[in-house]
Design a protein around this motif. Structure first.
Motif, mmCIF file in Angstrom:
data_model
loop_
_atom_site.group_PDB
_atom_site.id
_atom_site.type_symbol
_atom_site.label_atom_id
_atom_site.label_comp_id
_atom_site.label_asym_id
_atom_site.label_seq_id
_atom_site.Cartn_x
_atom_site.Cartn_y
_atom_site.Cartn_z
ATOM 1 N N TYR A 294 0.804 -1.244 0.071
ATOM 2 C CA TYR A 294 0.047 -0.065 -0.019
ATOM 3 C C TYR A 294 0.960 1.214 -0.054
ATOM 4 O O TYR A 294 0.263 2.511 -0.227
ATOM 5 C CB TYR A 294 -1.017 0.100 1.183
ATOM 6 N N ASN B 32 -0.310 4.953 0.741
ATOM 7 C CA ASN B 32 -1.723 5.182 0.596
ATOM 8 C C ASN B 32 -2.155 5.953 1.915
ATOM 9 O O ASN B 32 -1.846 5.548 3.023
ATOM 10 C CB ASN B 32 -2.262 3.667 0.528
ATOM 11 N N LYS B 33 -2.759 6.837 1.695
ATOM 12 C CA LYS B 33 -3.658 7.753 2.744
ATOM 13 C C LYS B 33 -4.950 7.274 3.123
ATOM 14 O O LYS B 33 -5.556 7.554 4.102
ATOM 15 C CB LYS B 33 -3.670 9.204 2.252
ATOM 16 N N GLU B 34 -5.685 6.494 2.335
ATOM 17 C CA GLU B 34 -6.831 6.034 2.618
ATOM 18 C C GLU B 34 -7.019 5.067 3.597
ATOM 19 O O GLU B 34 -6.486 3.817 3.539
ATOM 20 C CB GLU B 34 -7.699 5.462 1.296
ATOM 21 N N PHE C 134 -7.190 0.271 4.895
ATOM 22 C CA PHE C 134 -6.737 -0.221 3.497
ATOM 23 C C PHE C 134 -7.468 -1.311 2.881
ATOM 24 O O PHE C 134 -7.883 -2.072 3.713
ATOM 25 C CB PHE C 134 -5.194 -0.867 3.565
ATOM 26 N N HIS D 52 -7.850 -0.511 -3.523
ATOM 27 C CA HIS D 52 -6.963 0.860 -3.340
ATOM 28 C C HIS D 52 -5.713 0.652 -4.275
ATOM 29 O O HIS D 52 -5.387 -0.509 -4.529
ATOM 30 C CB HIS D 52 -6.495 1.097 -1.838
ATOM 31 N N ASN D 53 -5.303 1.712 -4.857
ATOM 32 C CA ASN D 53 -4.111 1.625 -5.833
ATOM 33 C C ASN D 53 -2.712 1.552 -4.773
ATOM 34 O O ASN D 53 -2.545 1.809 -3.880
ATOM 35 C CB ASN D 53 -3.989 3.049 -6.241
ATOM 36 N N VAL D 54 -2.304 0.338 -5.588
ATOM 37 C CA VAL D 54 -0.929 0.128 -4.812
ATOM 38 C C VAL D 54 0.264 -0.018 -5.841
ATOM 39 O O VAL D 54 1.122 -0.718 -5.976
ATOM 40 C CB VAL D 54 -1.041 -1.495 -4.348
ATOM 41 N N ASP D 55 -0.057 1.017 -6.692
ATOM 42 C CA ASP D 55 1.210 1.074 -7.704
ATOM 43 C C ASP D 55 2.528 2.087 -7.332
ATOM 44 O O ASP D 55 3.068 2.416 -8.117
ATOM 45 C CB ASP D 55 0.490 1.699 -8.998
ATOM 46 N N ASN D 56 2.689 2.382 -6.116
ATOM 47 C CA ASN D 56 3.558 3.132 -5.626
ATOM 48 C C ASN D 56 4.290 2.326 -4.453
ATOM 49 O O ASN D 56 4.426 3.301 -3.357
ATOM 50 C CB ASN D 56 3.236 4.601 -5.415
ATOM 51 N N LYS E 262 4.268 -6.738 -4.594
ATOM 52 C CA LYS E 262 3.339 -6.205 -5.908
ATOM 53 C C LYS E 262 3.678 -7.147 -6.961
ATOM 54 O O LYS E 262 2.551 -7.695 -7.594
ATOM 55 C CB LYS E 262 3.321 -5.116 -6.007
ATOM 56 N N THR F 238 -0.979 1.457 9.396
ATOM 57 C CA THR F 238 -1.809 0.691 8.758
ATOM 58 C C THR F 238 -2.768 0.193 9.308
ATOM 59 O O THR F 238 -3.110 0.074 10.645
ATOM 60 C CB THR F 238 -0.756 -0.703 8.480
#
Length: 344
Positions: free
Chosen positions: A148, A151-153, A156, A160-164, A174, A305
């Motif tokens: 994650y 990720n700020k949302e 988790f 959610h986007n996990v591309d970073n 990943k 987390t």
């Protein structure tokens, strides 16, 4: 069933083997017993399963447990060994595989990146190829909450986007998810990835916070509190984790629709605990206050987390119900007994 559990000398792997054996399965444990942390702890976990150290030290020589002679065996092997691993699959005829073996640790990935490529990428590809070529009914594998990144949302969610990712360890996990998706799509292999959140409990890893804090306090040394204590983690007790994994392993996969062949879940405690509250629980159980060295956040770390496990609850009736106060006490009781320590 006959199940291969990789990483069997590790923290989660050992506990999972123990549970699967209690449930009546035949289990083959695999581990390379690397020296990322004290190997004596790994050998002692195997001893609990009936595997003597002198038997487990030899590579590529399967040995049978004296405690479970008809149901548990162990082999020391590297996942990335492209000759030995296919031979093991061809000999043992596994029904299912749970891949927990990996080079662990966010911070260590900054120091020794090659180890992560070898184990987490090359090794995982080898597992996928063996599952493809030997018609494995279901591959369950360890991913990580570290995917994650920043990720700020909160909490988790799998969507959610996990591309970073912000560590190489996270990037390899990943990558495992992407590799599993490809094999599920191309070769019709049911795969389930589990994003583990901070796991703790008896027989835990020495590089994890629970262990490091306890050891330092017992030995009158300061503990390192990163981000000046402004951290929160979804601390999850080991029994809750392996119960969830076993429920997935025990599912009948033959009836899965094609769209369900590839799945991802968070597996955690479904809440977030402040780091300072966690430390306080350790202090209370030891009856001793920690000397605290307040430090900035480490590269690769995240502040908070928290796992949303609604999907796992809905699909498997997953019930993470061990309160942190109970879990901390259980770990400390084990630690003091295992190391023969007293608190003064």
């Amino acid at each position: 069933m006959k199940i291969l559990v990789t990483g069997a000398a590790g923290f989660i792997g050992y506990h999972l083997c123990e549970l699967l054996l209690k449930q009546g399965h035949k289990v083959v444990g695999l581990d390379n017993i690397n020296d990322y942390y004290d190997v004596s702890l790994k050998y002692d976990r195997l001893k609990q399963l009936g595997i003597a150290r002198e038997k487990a030290e030899v590579f590529n020589k399967p040995v049978v447990s004296s405690l479970h002679p008809d149901s548990f065996s162990f082999v020391r092997m590297n996942l990335e060994d492209r000759n030995a691993l296919p031979l093991l699959f061809g000999t043992e005829h596994f029904d299912k595989v749970c891949n927990l073996a990996a080079q662990a640790g966010v911070r260590y990935s900054l120091e020794n990146p090659e180890a992560y490529v070898d184990s987490n990428l090359v090794g995982f590809l080898n597992i996928l190829e063996c599952c493809r070529n030997h018609k494995i009914k279901h591959l369950v594998y360890a991913s990580s909450s570290s995917v994650y990144g920043l990720n700020k949302e909160i909490p988790f969610k799998v969507e959610h986007n996990v591309d970073n990712p912000i560590s190489l360890y996270a990037a390899t996990k990943k990558s495992n998810e992407l590799m599993a998706h490809t094999y599920s799509h191309l070769f019709d292999i049911p795969t389930t990835g589990l994003r583990f959140f901070t796991v703790y409990g008896p027989w835990g890893r020495p590089d994890m916070a629970m262990f490091l804090f306890t050891e330092a306090i017992v030995n009158d040394k300061p503990i390192k509190v990163f981000n000046y204590g402004k951290m929160e983690r979804d601390f999850t007790y080991i029994d809750d984790i392996v119960e969830g994994v076993a429920r997935i392993m025990n599912q009948e996969t033959a009836s899965l629709a094609q769209a369900d062949k590839y799945r991802l879940y968070n597996i955690g405690n479904n809440n977030s605990v402040k780091l300072m509250d966690f430390i306080q629980q350790i202090e209370q159980n030891l009856g001793k206050e920690a000397q605290k060295e307040m430090l900035p956040i480490q590269p690769g770390d995240v502040e908070k987390t928290w796992a949303n496990v609604d999907d796992l609850i809905a699909d498997y009736d997953y019930q993470p119900n061990t309160d942190v106060s109970i879990g901390v006490k259980s770990f400390i009781d084990w630690y003091l007994d295992y190391y023969g320590k007293t608190v003064s």
